[in-house]
Every structure is written in C-alpha cells, then in structure tokens.
Design a protein around this motif. Structure first.
Motif: not given
Length: 114
Positions: A30-34, A2-3, A21-26, A48-50
């Motif tokens: 919610r995750f955050a990328v900074r 997933e992109h 974002f919420t990845p379709s595989s999980f 990257l944070e859960h």
C-alpha cells in the motif's frame, strides 16, 4: 503505466488530498499520496509514502514530468498525456495532470490478456 485517480473537486478547492492505493506493479503493498496546497508559495506539495515500511519516498513541490523514484520497484510521475502542462495547479491536478505509476526493474510488469 497505471493511473491513480485523484479527486478533482478537492484540488480545485485547494483542499488537502489523501489517496491510498495498491499499485498492480507492486502487489500487496500500500502507498499513500498526499497533496497540500502551499498558499504562500502558490504550489502543491506532494508526499508519497510506502505505508508498510512507513517510508517517505518524497515530500516536495509537485512538478510535472519529474520522476519520483522508489527504485527498484516503482517510479511515480505527474504528467498530462499531451505533454503540454508546465505546472501542477488547482485547476489541472487530477484532470489534465494525472498521477502515473511505472514499474521499476523489480516491479511486476502488467500482463496483457490473451
């Protein structure tokens, strides 16, 4: 695979980037990328944070093709589809170099429509 879209304009201006974002595989997580530009060393720092767990998966230099693992659920990777990029730069982040999420063994696999 997933992109996760990243704002190209902010990257080119070396401005901080924050995407949740919420990845379709999980699903439901919610995750955050900074991304922050480190001007003294001339590279991007990725974090990257859960979010639900307030758990930092990584905070390190953004490196192409390096797996940022959150096993057994997900693996994150910065990569270009041609496999030719050697560094993550302000001019290629979000454009050539994209953030990809791959499901781990406990992640939900993407389903194909029939």
């Amino acid at each position: 695979m997933e992109h996760i879209p990243l704002p190209v304009d902010r990257a080119r201006e070396k401005r901080p980037i924050h995407v949740e974002f919420t990845p379709s595989s999980f699903p439901g997580q919610r995750f955050a990328v900074r991304f922050n530009w480190n001007s003294s060393s001339g590279h991007w720092v990725i974090e990257l944070e859960h979010l639900r767990r307030e758990f930092t998966i990584t905070k390190s230099m953004a490196t192409p093709y390096r797996p940022y693992s959150y096993l057994p659920y997900l693996v994150f990777v910065l990569a270009d589809t041609a496999g030719e990029v050697t560094a993550v730069t302000p001019t290629n982040l979000g454009d050539e170099v994209k953030l990809w999420v791959l499901p781990g063994p406990s992640g939900q696999q993407e389903t194909e429509d029939t």
